[in-house]
Structures are given as structure tokens and as C-alpha cells.
Design a protein around this motif. Structure first.
Motif, PDB file in Angstrom:
ATOM      1  N   VAL A   1      21.388   2.339  45.339  1.00  0.00           N
ATOM      2  CA  VAL A   1      23.152   2.738  44.344  1.00  0.00           C
ATOM      3  C   VAL A   1      21.400   4.004  43.808  1.00  0.00           C
ATOM      4  O   VAL A   1      21.657   5.250  42.961  1.00  0.00           O
ATOM      5  CB  VAL A   1      23.259   1.284  43.311  1.00  0.00           C
ATOM      6  CG1 VAL A   1      23.380   1.779  41.674  1.00  0.00           C
ATOM      7  CG2 VAL A   1      24.485   1.127  43.539  1.00  0.00           C
ATOM      8  N   THR A   2      20.552   3.529  43.541  1.00  0.00           N
ATOM      9  CA  THR A   2      19.274   4.030  42.616  1.00  0.00           C
ATOM     10  C   THR A   2      18.872   5.470  42.957  1.00  0.00           C
ATOM     11  O   THR A   2      18.789   6.418  42.908  1.00  0.00           O
ATOM     12  CB  THR A   2      17.685   3.580  42.737  1.00  0.00           C
ATOM     13  OG1 THR A   2      18.236   1.725  42.431  1.00  0.00           O
ATOM     14  CG2 THR A   2      16.991   4.136  42.200  1.00  0.00           C
ATOM     15  N   ALA A   3      19.258   5.653  44.514  1.00  0.00           N
ATOM     16  CA  ALA A   3      18.353   7.057  45.424  1.00  0.00           C
ATOM     17  C   ALA A   3      19.577   7.758  45.337  1.00  0.00           C
ATOM     18  O   ALA A   3      19.701   8.977  44.790  1.00  0.00           O
ATOM     19  CB  ALA A   3      18.473   6.372  46.030  1.00  0.00           C
ATOM     20  N   THR A   4      21.025   7.382  45.266  1.00  0.00           N
ATOM     21  CA  THR A   4      22.047   8.394  44.909  1.00  0.00           C
ATOM     22  C   THR A   4      22.480   8.727  43.982  1.00  0.00           C
ATOM     23  O   THR A   4      22.477   9.647  43.544  1.00  0.00           O
ATOM     24  CB  THR A   4      23.581   7.227  45.005  1.00  0.00           C
ATOM     25  OG1 THR A   4      23.456   6.554  46.590  1.00  0.00           O
ATOM     26  CG2 THR A   4      24.482   8.006  44.786  1.00  0.00           C
ATOM     27  N   VAL A   5      22.051   8.251  42.505  1.00  0.00           N
ATOM     28  CA  VAL A   5      21.657   8.336  40.770  1.00  0.00           C
ATOM     29  C   VAL A   5      20.460   9.427  41.237  1.00  0.00           C
ATOM     30  O   VAL A   5      21.345  10.547  40.092  1.00  0.00           O
ATOM     31  CB  VAL A   5      21.823   7.388  40.215  1.00  0.00           C
ATOM     32  CG1 VAL A   5      22.146   7.400  38.883  1.00  0.00           C
ATOM     33  CG2 VAL A   5      23.537   6.357  40.361  1.00  0.00           C
ATOM     34  N   SER A   6      19.217   9.375  42.133  1.00  0.00           N
ATOM     35  CA  SER A   6      18.451   9.989  41.494  1.00  0.00           C
ATOM     36  C   SER A   6      19.166  11.214  41.303  1.00  0.00           C
ATOM     37  O   SER A   6      18.102  12.051  41.068  1.00  0.00           O
ATOM     38  CB  SER A   6      17.363   9.833  41.869  1.00  0.00           C
ATOM     39  OG  SER A   6      17.737   8.653  43.065  1.00  0.00           O
ATOM     40  N   ARG A   7      19.770  11.608  42.697  1.00  0.00           N
ATOM     41  CA  ARG A   7      19.647  13.004  43.255  1.00  0.00           C
ATOM     42  C   ARG A   7      20.843  13.505  43.113  1.00  0.00           C
ATOM     43  O   ARG A   7      21.014  14.541  42.458  1.00  0.00           O
ATOM     44  CB  ARG A   7      20.142  12.709  44.716  1.00  0.00           C
ATOM     45  CG  ARG A   7      19.009  12.119  45.444  1.00  0.00           C
ATOM     46  CD  ARG A   7      19.945  12.037  47.521  1.00  0.00           C
ATOM     47  NE  ARG A   7      18.124  11.199  47.700  1.00  0.00           N
ATOM     48  CZ  ARG A   7      18.456  11.336  49.230  1.00  0.00           C
ATOM     49  NH1 ARG A   7      19.486  11.908  50.050  1.00  0.00           N
ATOM     50  NH2 ARG A   7      17.602  10.964  49.904  1.00  0.00           N
ATOM     51  N   LEU A   8      21.326  12.781  41.635  1.00  0.00           N
ATOM     52  CA  LEU A   8      22.567  13.470  40.558  1.00  0.00           C
ATOM     53  C   LEU A   8      21.572  13.721  39.889  1.00  0.00           C
ATOM     54  O   LEU A   8      21.021  13.338  38.794  1.00  0.00           O
ATOM     55  CB  LEU A   8      23.468  12.820  40.722  1.00  0.00           C
ATOM     56  CG  LEU A   8      24.340  12.425  42.137  1.00  0.00           C
ATOM     57  CD1 LEU A   8      25.505  11.207  41.267  1.00  0.00           C
ATOM     58  CD2 LEU A   8      25.649  12.992  42.747  1.00  0.00           C
ATOM     59  N   GLU A   9      22.479  15.320  39.177  1.00  0.00           N
ATOM     60  CA  GLU A   9      21.508  15.763  37.678  1.00  0.00           C
ATOM     61  C   GLU A   9      22.658  16.235  37.250  1.00  0.00           C
ATOM     62  O   GLU A   9      24.648  15.997  37.836  1.00  0.00           O
ATOM     63  CB  GLU A   9      20.727  17.187  38.328  1.00  0.00           C
ATOM     64  CG  GLU A   9      19.801  17.421  38.875  1.00  0.00           C
ATOM     65  CD  GLU A   9      18.503  16.432  38.722  1.00  0.00           C
ATOM     66  OE1 GLU A   9      18.968  16.375  36.994  1.00  0.00           O
ATOM     67  OE2 GLU A   9      17.661  16.075  39.384  1.00  0.00           O
ATOM     68  N   GLY A  10      22.197  17.038  35.707  1.00  0.00           N
ATOM     69  CA  GLY A  10      23.446  16.957  35.137  1.00  0.00           C
ATOM     70  C   GLY A  10      24.970  16.195  34.470  1.00  0.00           C
ATOM     71  O   GLY A  10      25.465  16.096  34.595  1.00  0.00           O
TER      72      GLY A  10
END
Length: 343
Positions: free
Chosen positions: A116-125
Motif C-alpha cells: 500500500v505504501t509503495a502504491t500511494v507513494s507513486r501517485l501524485e496530485g
């Protein structure tokens, strides 16, 4: 799929379900690249898409595909479900291209917190996100430090001014250190910055010990809640009627409530001596799950509930036979009260 992408230009909702087995190493890399190319071509004309869901339990998330659809002006809801941790995510990520400034709803599920952390960290805006749902499901063992890092990142990436709903689910039963408590109350405290939340749903297994004090802390952190659920199938929950009263006093706008409450006379002797005077006129249905109640005295629980919740018409419940029977009798008493007080 290419025909679908070119023919259904007005498509508004799309779900991808993909599960690969017996593919690994170079085969998976080659397959991932080929499939991503097909998807990118298929969705490039779907500019009216507003809901997109990816269910990839054994497949890397195609970040290049996300980059291509992130520019869609109508995309409001995105769901990303995958198994494993950070190592299952396809990389590298196109820098600055996976941004969703118009997204209002985001759901992320992985079998480990670092996924979850890696997914959210790769999303901007993500500043416009109003509803965020994150879940850790599919494994009995979880690293407690990873869980804390995940929640810290969520609190950091979302805007406290726009986020109005948070749903957090975790079904791990043990920590990697061998303990039975994955969460502590302090683990959730970074989320307290979202004081404007109107919906908070916590579905926990082996969560923190819930008592009147911890419930009061949560209610003070989120005073504007309209919908609150605290479900923990593995914790020792010792919330009494006093805890319910403090929750109602601090969250005056509550309309929907799911909460484990010990409603037995023996557990509420202190509350009987010094009851908290509070009334909520909005809640008509209360979900108490499998909470204990006096089998020989259902009127005790019914009386206290009606004093605090005068408009209560139904208690939803499950659990041991004796409690089920007693709660059914509580509902009978609520029904008789409604007949007397409703014009």
C-alpha cells in the motif's frame, strides 16, 4: 479489447481482472510489457471514463497505463488491488506522469502494508481526494513497523481540507515479531489531522485494545463524524455504555454507528451511578455486532439505549445464542416504545 476501446468511446466505468499463474522471471516481464501495450492502446480514447478498477492479484500494476489514463479529465474514482509488497510493483515509474489532480475517490489494497505504501507513494496530485479506502488483506503475518509507515504516508499525502471519508481494513492476525497486536492506538494518531472527517470505518483484526478511554480519544479527534464503524474481530473490546455516551457527546452529528458495546449491568455499575446525560435524535439503527447483554434482563440495555438514542428503532446483532435471543427481546422493547411515541 482494442475493439472495445475504439468502439465504446462513451464508456464511463471499466474493471480489469487479471490473474496469472505459472509465469515468472523473464516470462512475467515480457508478458507484463506486452499486456501494458495492449491496455494503453485500448484505453487511450476512453476520455469519458470516470471509474476505473484494477484487480491484479498476481500481476504487476502497469504504471505506464496509469500514466496514460491519469490525464483523463473525467476520472473520479480509481481502485488498485494487488498482492505482495513493494517488489510486486512494476517499475520504473514515469517521473511526474502518474498524477491524478481530479481524482475524488481512491481505493488501494495489498497483502502487505509496504505494498500500500509503495502504491500511494507513486501517485501524485491527490489533493482533491475526498474518499480514501486502504486495506491490507491476504496474509496472517504483518510487520507492525510497516503498518505505522503506511499510515504515516497516508496522513502525509492526503489533504486534510478535502478528505472527508477514510476506510481502513487490516486482517492480519499476528505481527512479524510474534505478537498478537498489529495495531496500537498510537498507530492511528497521524490520521487525527483529518478532523473534518464525516465518515470513518475501521475494520480490524487484532487491533488495539478498545476501551472507553480510547473511544473517547477517537471521538475527540473526529468531532464531525456522521458515520462511524469500529469493527475488530480479534480484540478484547471493553467499551461500556459510558463509552457510547462519550462518543455521542463528542460527535453530535452521528447518524450511522457500528460499535461493540458491553451492555451488561455488571460492566456498567459505574455508569449507573454517574450516567452521562446525552441524546442523539438521528440514529435509528445501531449495529452492536456480537456484544454481550444480560439474557435475563434485556430491559436494562433497552432503557439505557433509549435514554441516549430516543429515535432508536432497531439493534443489529449476531453472536452467541443467549445474546441473540436477548437482543431480539431488546428490539421488541424498542418496537413497543416506537408505538407509544410515534403519532
Amino acid at each position: 479489447m482494442l475493439v472495445l476501446g475504439r468502439a465504446s468511446l462513451s464508456l464511463q466505468s471499466l474493471t480489469f481482472n487479471l490473474e496469472l499463474t505459472y509465469i515468472s522471471g523473464s516470462e512475467l516481464t515480457e508478458s507484463s510489457e506486452d499486456f501494458t501495450n495492449i491496455l494503453v492502446d485500448a484505453v487511450q480514447n476512453l476520455s469519458h471514463l470516470n471509474t476505473l478498477e484494477f484487480n491484479f492479484p498476481t500481476y504487476p500494476i502497469p504504471w505506464r497505463l496509469l500514466a496514460s489514463i491519469s490525464r483523463f479529465p473525467s476520472l473520479k474514482s480509481l481502485t488498485l488491488r494487488h498482492s505482495g509488497g513493494a517488489e510486486t510493483l512494476e517499475g520504473p515509474v514515469p517521473i511526474g506522469s502518474v498524477s491524478f489532480p481530479r481524482l475524488e475517490e481512491l481505493k488501494v489494497t495489498s497483502s502487505r502494508p509496504d505494498g500500500v505504501t509503495a502504491t500511494v507513494s507513486r501517485l501524485e496530485g491527490l489533493s482533491q481526494i475526498q474518499s480514501f479506502d486502504f486495506a491490507v488483506k491476504g496474509s496472517d503475518i504483518v510487520d507492525a513497523a510497516e503498518t505505522e509507515e503506511m499510515i504515516d504516508l497516508v496522513a502525509e499525502r492526503l489533504s486534510k481540507n478535502t478528505t472527508r471519508s477514510i476506510r481502513f481494513s487490516i486482517d492480519q492476525r499476528y505481527t512479524s515479531e510474534g505478537g498478537r497486536r498489529v495495531l496500537k492506538l498510537s498507530t492511528l494518531r497521524p490520521l487525527y489531522r483529518f478532523e473534518g472527517l464525516i465518515e470513518l470505518i475501521l475494520e480490524l483484526v487484532s487491533g488495539f485494545r478498545v476501551d472507553d478511554g480510547s473511544l473517547e480519544e477517537l471521538s475527540l479527534a473526529f468531532p464531525k463524524l456522521r458515520h462511524f464503524e469500529l469493527q475488530d474481530t480479534g480484540a478484547v473490546i471493553s467499551v461500556t455504555l459510558k463509552g457510547l455516551a462519550m462518543l455521542l457527546r463528542n460527535c453530535t452529528a452521528l447518524r450511522q454507528l457500528t460499535l461493540f458495546i458491553n451492555a451488561t449491568r455488571e460492566s456498567n455499575l459505574e455508569f449507573d451511578k454517574s450516567p452521562i446525560e446525552v441524546q442523539n435524535m438521528e440514529i435509528t439503527t445501531l449495529n452492536v455486532m456480537w456484544c454481550p447483554v444480560d439474557a435475563d434482563d434485556p430491559g436494562y440495555a433497552a432503557g439505557h439505549l433509549l435514554r441516549m438514542l430516543p429515535c432508536l428503532r432497531e439493534v443489529q446483532f449476531n453472536g452467541w445464542y443467549a445474546w441473540i435471543k436477548a437482543w431480539a427481546q431488546v428490539n421488541d422493547l424498542l418496537g413497543k416504545h416506537a408505538l407509544k411515541t410515534t403519532p
